[in-house]
Design an enzyme around this catalytic site. Sequence first.
Site, mmCIF file in Angstrom:
data_model
loop_
_atom_site.group_PDB
_atom_site.id
_atom_site.type_symbol
_atom_site.label_atom_id
_atom_site.label_comp_id
_atom_site.label_asym_id
_atom_site.label_seq_id
_atom_site.Cartn_x
_atom_site.Cartn_y
_atom_site.Cartn_z
ATOM 1 N N LYS A 16 -41.172 79.601 -89.711
ATOM 2 C CA LYS A 16 -41.590 78.227 -89.448
ATOM 3 C C LYS A 16 -40.392 77.291 -89.517
ATOM 4 O O LYS A 16 -39.512 77.459 -90.361
ATOM 5 C CB LYS A 16 -42.607 77.767 -90.500
ATOM 6 C CG LYS A 16 -43.886 78.564 -90.534
ATOM 7 C CD LYS A 16 -44.778 78.082 -91.681
ATOM 8 C CE LYS A 16 -46.081 78.819 -91.691
ATOM 9 N NZ LYS A 16 -46.030 80.069 -92.420
ATOM 10 N N TYR A 32 -44.713 71.487 -87.155
ATOM 11 C CA TYR A 32 -43.957 72.715 -87.336
ATOM 12 C C TYR A 32 -44.063 73.614 -86.125
ATOM 13 O O TYR A 32 -45.049 73.627 -85.416
ATOM 14 C CB TYR A 32 -44.352 73.464 -88.602
ATOM 15 C CG TYR A 32 -45.822 73.684 -88.853
ATOM 16 C CD1 TYR A 32 -46.382 74.941 -88.725
ATOM 17 C CD2 TYR A 32 -46.638 72.638 -89.265
ATOM 18 C CE1 TYR A 32 -47.719 75.155 -88.984
ATOM 19 C CE2 TYR A 32 -47.977 72.844 -89.530
ATOM 20 C CZ TYR A 32 -48.521 74.109 -89.386
ATOM 21 O OH TYR A 32 -49.847 74.321 -89.635
ATOM 22 N N ASP A 55 -57.974 76.754 -100.828
ATOM 23 C CA ASP A 55 -56.777 76.692 -101.674
ATOM 24 C C ASP A 55 -57.102 76.654 -103.163
ATOM 25 O O ASP A 55 -56.231 76.958 -103.981
ATOM 26 C CB ASP A 55 -55.916 75.493 -101.288
ATOM 27 C CG ASP A 55 -55.201 75.690 -99.952
ATOM 28 O OD1 ASP A 55 -55.175 76.823 -99.449
ATOM 29 O OD2 ASP A 55 -54.663 74.702 -99.423
#
Length: 180
Positions: free
Chosen positions: A73, A133, A172
């Site tokens: 990335k 990104y 998460d």
Amino acid sequence: MGKFRFVKTDIDGVIIVEPTAYGDNRGYFMETYQKEDFIAGGIDVDFVQDNQSMSTKGVLRGLHFQINYPQSKLVRCIRGEVYDVAVDLREGSPTYGKYVGVLLSAENKRQFFIPKNFAHGFLVLSDEAEFVYKVDDFYHPNDEGGLMWNDPTIGIDWPIPEGMEIKLSEKDKVHPLFKK
């Protein structure tokens, strides 16, 4: 001065990219990617997809990685400010389990290159942040992995201001610890 400054970090392959912005009374211009310059700077990957997200203050995205289809990335923050982290997951690496963190902002214009086989995450420090990104493989939704953002073994020193509420996705909140 060249168009880019490539700053090596304490982890092999993780690179901070500082583009040169040319400004005058109208604003500025800068290149954010140029293949030949990046190859000369140690980043030789073929990017296939660009992504963008917007998040609000206190959002922490990560720590994410891809299991069978790892991605390199090149990330940057085009509005606001984030603290960005890469965790080395390369088995056999002398820095396995270690991390590098860097402040990325619209103001400093820094970019952060994260090679394959790293976990990645960021914390939004400004009221809002837009994050972009480039990746070198396509997203495979059934190939996601993650680590707990506050894993004590990794010990990331997130710059969390007093009173900031950390906002996590449901996914998460349940990632495993590094040792597992």
